[in-house]
Design an enzyme around this catalytic site. Structure first.
Site, PDB file in Angstrom:
ATOM      1  CB  CYS A   1     -29.299 -98.259   2.901  1.00 22.94           C
ATOM      2  SG  CYS A   1     -27.844 -99.107   3.568  1.00 22.94           S
TER       3      CYS A   1
ATOM      4  CB  CYS B   1     -22.442 -96.205   4.007  1.00 21.71           C
ATOM      5  SG  CYS B   1     -23.035 -97.381   2.857  1.00 21.71           S
TER       6      CYS B   1
HETATM    7  C1  LIG Z   1     -32.293-102.823   3.320  1.00 24.22           C
HETATM    8  C2  LIG Z   1     -32.060-101.507   3.986  1.00 24.22           C
HETATM    9  C3  LIG Z   1     -30.914-101.305   4.736  1.00 24.22           C
HETATM   10  C4  LIG Z   1     -30.672-100.091   5.350  1.00 24.22           C
HETATM   11  N1  LIG Z   1     -29.555 -99.927   6.123  1.00 24.22           N
HETATM   12  C5  LIG Z   1     -29.329 -98.765   6.753  1.00 24.22           C
HETATM   13  C6  LIG Z   1     -28.220 -98.603   7.614  1.00 24.22           C
HETATM   14  O1  LIG Z   1     -27.443 -99.530   7.822  1.00 24.22           O
HETATM   15  N2  LIG Z   1     -28.028 -97.400   8.226  1.00 24.22           N
HETATM   16  C7  LIG Z   1     -28.906 -96.366   8.031  1.00 24.22           C
HETATM   17  O2  LIG Z   1     -28.693 -95.307   8.611  1.00 24.22           O
HETATM   18  N3  LIG Z   1     -29.968 -96.488   7.215  1.00 24.22           N
HETATM   19  C8  LIG Z   1     -30.210 -97.656   6.585  1.00 24.22           C
HETATM   20  N4  LIG Z   1     -31.310 -97.804   5.783  1.00 24.22           N
HETATM   21  C9  LIG Z   1     -32.090 -96.619   5.403  1.00 24.22           C
HETATM   22  C10 LIG Z   1     -33.085 -96.147   6.438  1.00 24.22           C
HETATM   23  O3  LIG Z   1     -33.922 -97.182   6.852  1.00 24.22           O
HETATM   24  C11 LIG Z   1     -33.897 -95.023   5.811  1.00 24.22           C
HETATM   25  O4  LIG Z   1     -33.027 -94.072   5.285  1.00 24.22           O
HETATM   26  C12 LIG Z   1     -34.804 -94.364   6.830  1.00 24.22           C
HETATM   27  O5  LIG Z   1     -35.766 -95.271   7.266  1.00 24.22           O
HETATM   28  C13 LIG Z   1     -35.445 -93.132   6.218  1.00 24.22           C
HETATM   29  O6  LIG Z   1     -36.434 -92.619   7.043  1.00 24.22           O
HETATM   30  P1  LIG Z   1     -37.707 -91.904   6.415  1.00 24.22           P
HETATM   31  O7  LIG Z   1     -38.535 -91.464   7.550  1.00 24.22           O
HETATM   32  O8  LIG Z   1     -37.299 -90.936   5.411  1.00 24.22           O
HETATM   33  O9  LIG Z   1     -38.452 -93.057   5.612  1.00 24.22           O
HETATM   34  P2  LIG Z   1     -39.117 -94.368   6.182  1.00 24.22           P
HETATM   35  O10 LIG Z   1     -38.503 -94.767   7.467  1.00 24.22           O
HETATM   36  O11 LIG Z   1     -39.090 -95.336   5.067  1.00 24.22           O
HETATM   37  O12 LIG Z   1     -40.607 -93.935   6.515  1.00 24.22           O
HETATM   38  C14 LIG Z   1     -41.471 -93.338   5.597  1.00 24.22           C
HETATM   39  C15 LIG Z   1     -42.886 -93.562   6.103  1.00 24.22           C
HETATM   40  O13 LIG Z   1     -43.765 -92.711   5.385  1.00 24.22           O
HETATM   41  C16 LIG Z   1     -44.960 -93.417   5.104  1.00 24.22           C
HETATM   42  N5  LIG Z   1     -45.597 -92.780   3.961  1.00 24.22           N
HETATM   43  C17 LIG Z   1     -45.317 -92.924   2.644  1.00 24.22           C
HETATM   44  N6  LIG Z   1     -46.118 -92.151   1.900  1.00 24.22           N
HETATM   45  C18 LIG Z   1     -46.911 -91.483   2.772  1.00 24.22           C
HETATM   46  C19 LIG Z   1     -47.941 -90.525   2.612  1.00 24.22           C
HETATM   47  N7  LIG Z   1     -48.341 -90.124   1.406  1.00 24.22           N
HETATM   48  N8  LIG Z   1     -48.561 -90.060   3.719  1.00 24.22           N
HETATM   49  C20 LIG Z   1     -48.187 -90.478   4.953  1.00 24.22           C
HETATM   50  N9  LIG Z   1     -47.212 -91.393   5.163  1.00 24.22           N
HETATM   51  C21 LIG Z   1     -46.589 -91.875   4.091  1.00 24.22           C
HETATM   52  C22 LIG Z   1     -44.495 -94.855   4.864  1.00 24.22           C
HETATM   53  O14 LIG Z   1     -45.559 -95.773   5.093  1.00 24.22           O
HETATM   54  C23 LIG Z   1     -43.379 -94.988   5.878  1.00 24.22           C
HETATM   55  O15 LIG Z   1     -43.848 -95.512   7.087  1.00 24.22           O
HETATM   56  C24 LIG Z   1     -31.607 -99.030   5.200  1.00 24.22           C
HETATM   57  C25 LIG Z   1     -32.780 -99.240   4.466  1.00 24.22           C
HETATM   58  C26 LIG Z   1     -33.010-100.472   3.872  1.00 24.22           C
HETATM   59  C27 LIG Z   1     -34.290-100.688   3.104  1.00 24.22           C
END
Ligand SMILES: Cc1cc2nc3c(=O)[nH]c(=O)nc-3n(C[C@H](O)[C@H](O)[C@H](O)COP(=O)(O)OP(=O)(O)OC[C@H]3O[C@@H](n4cnc5c(N)ncnc54)[C@H](O)[C@@H]3O)c2cc1C
Length: 486
Positions: free
Chosen positions: A232, A429
């Site tokens: 983000c 965004c």
């Molecule tokens: C403050 C903030 C504001 C945001 N605002 C927005 C917004 O307005 N709009 C938007 O679209 N996005 C927003 N985002 C971004 C969005 O939340 C992330 O881009 C999204 O969650 C990414 O998904 P992901 O599955 O890649 O990672 P995540 O959702 O972070 O999940 C990753 C998961 O993998 C797990 N993990 C880590 N390592 C391992 C491993 N070795 N083995 C197994 N599991 C593991 C973690 O525990 C976690 O549960 C925001 C994020 C934050 C922090």
């Protein structure tokens, strides 16, 4: 708030929502009901409804690493698209954080429980759920070693492990300092435990800032953005403007300084212009470009920034260009309040495996093709979400667009077919230039990609997008996106 006549019906809903306290559960339910009737809701839902193809009979053991946004979306889409899915998900967390809501907690709009979802609601019984983490990944032998020591093999792997924070890379700062001595960080959370302490700390920080401003001394508040990829990319500025607006609404102000590694406020020029204009509406707000936080003296309240810049020299006749000289200096800034956005990187399990890019600025991030999201060297491996080493987008919005692409491509790989589906770089965004309005900056590899055909200028702050972001996005995330329905 100014009224836009075109949006009058929606604004009526929006004003109604705000007649009752925002933190009141009944008003939120009322809000959802009202917003559910809005033309925006209908349009967004219609434009994003997935068209399901017939389920494939392809076979193979699929392991998904990570149970956050991308992992659950990948699981839901794959499960629906295969007639006999054999899916294992490695996800340590039962609590599933709706991370965009962390900003709304920080701004006092949501409460903590509003963003705590439950993976038990998303992971069905026919999916094997291992509540553990991948410690190492041996992609040459299709094997994963879990933190427990157990080994797990796969035919196909979906990597959805997200991002890792590196507060420790800022000299003098430890995670324990956040919440003390005027320091906050909206990002601070533990995704495995489902905690989001940084968001609550930041809301208290907003109020401490307000109190300091009310006490008469104009507080100096610094807001940082690191020089790594971050999830983000708009969140550092969301906190900046919401904090300044919170003061403004109370007839107060602070000396707010945004210190960013970037050379402009946003990658899309018209959005950057709008944000620059926004900054002029807050007295005392300035930006220091190319300033990266490297050190904090938490006791003396001094933040040190690396400032690298180029100076233009003489015109060179031979090369027909100006000479440039590189400069580097360290700049100390005293502060009363500091909002830290930590440097971020790929999670260790991926970074330490052979799956990461081996060199370049994306080193350690999952080496996938930017369009197909298939690993460039290991054809049975795909990526979704923040871990992907692609040029665009570490947002939930990007992961939503990754999900159907990797589903189609993984199944094509299983069937021995050509890999055809392509990710267009979509990211979103929802910048918040103040309370009550959002700039919904949606764009991809080739420029803006507005979801709504009648709002093509993605740089305009709109009250309706605020209402959508506060009241609709989370239910859509929880009930549609997490179930593979959009
Ligand atoms: C403050 C903030 C504001 C945001 N605002 C927005 C917004 O307005 N709009 C938007 O679209 N996005 C927003 N985002 C971004 C969005 O939340 C992330 O881009 C999204 O969650 C990414 O998904 P992901 O599955 O890649 O990672 P995540 O959702 O972070 O999940 C990753 C998961 O993998 C797990 N993990 C880590 N390592 C391992 C491993 N070795 N083995 C197994 N599991 C593991 C973690 O525990 C976690 O549960 C925001 C994020 C934050 C922090």
């Amino acid at each position: 708030m100014k009224k836009n006549q075109d949006l009058a019906p929606l604004m009526k809903n929006f004003e109604l929502l705000h007649e009752t306290p925002i933190k009141d559960g009944i008003s939120r339910r009322k809000a959802l009901k009202l917003m559910g009737l809005s033309p925006i809701a209908a349009s967004v839902l219609a434009s994003s409804a997935s068209t399901e193809a017939k389920a494939s009979d392809a076979k193979g053991k699929i392991v998904i690493l990570g149970g956050g946004t991308g992992g659950i979306m990948a699981m839901a889409h794959l499960r629906k698209s295969l007639s006999n899915p054999d899916i294992t998900i490695v996800a340590p967390n039962e609590v599933h954080l709706y991370q965009p809501g962390q900003v709304f907690i920080a701004a006092g709009v949501y409460e903590g429980k509003d963003i705590e979802l439950d993976n038990n609601d998303f992971i069905p019984d026919d999916v094997k759920w291992i509540k553990d983490e991948a410690k190492t990944i041996d992609a040459d032998n299709n094997k994963i070693t879990l933190r427990s020591g157990e080994e797990l093999s796969y035919d196909y792997l979906v990597v959805a492990t997200g991002i890792q924070y590196h507060y420790e890379k800022i000299e003098g700062l430890s995670v324990d300092d956040i919440g003390k001595n005027g320091i906050s960080s909206v990002y601070l959370s533990d995704l495995e435990k489902g905690t989001h302490t940084g968001a609550e700390i930041t809301w208290k920080w907003f109020n401490d800032l307000k109190q300091a401003a009310a006490d008469g001394k104009k507080p100096r508040a610094l807001f940082t953005q690191p020089d790594t990829a971050i999830k983000c990319g708009g969140a550092p500025q969301k906190i900046l403007y919401l904090a300044a607006d919170y003061l403004k609404e109370n007839g107060l102000n602070a000396e707010c300084t945004f210190c960013t590694n970037t050379a402009s406020l946003f990658s899309l020029p018209n959005v950057a212009e709008e944000l620059a204009r926004t900054q002029t509406t807050y007295e005392g707000m300035t930006t220091k470009f190319k300033h990266v936080l490297i050190k904090v003296d938490v006791q003396k309240k001094i933040a040190t920034f690396a400032h690298a810049y180029q100076e233009q020299g003489e015109w060179d006749e031979d090369f027909e260009m100006y000479d440039t000289t590189d400069h580097y200096e360290e700049v100390d800034l005293e502060y009363d309040f500091l909002h830290v956005v930590p440097p971020m990187g790929p999670v260790d399990a991926v970074k330490n495996s052979s799956l990461g890019w081996q060199k370049g600025s994306a080193k350690g991030w999952l080496e996938v093709d930017r369009y197909t999201l298939q690993h460039r060297r290991y054809k049975n491996v795909f990526g979704i979400g923040d871990i992907c080493g692609v040029p665009m987008g570490k947002t939930g919005g990007s992961a939503r667009m990754h999900a159907p692409v990797i589903t189609k491509n993984l199944i094509a790989q299983m069937e021995g077919q050509e890999i055809k589906a392509k990710f267009n770089g979509y990211t979103v965004c929802p910048l918040k230039p103040g309370y009550g309005k959002v700039i919904m900056a949606e764009f991809g590899y080739d420029g803006p990609i507005p979801t709504l055909p009648f709002w093509t200028d993605v740089s305009i702050p709109r009250p309706a997008w605020w209402a959508f972001d506060v009241y609709m996005l989370k239910p859509m995330y929880q009930h549609l996106m997490m179930r593979g329905l959009m």
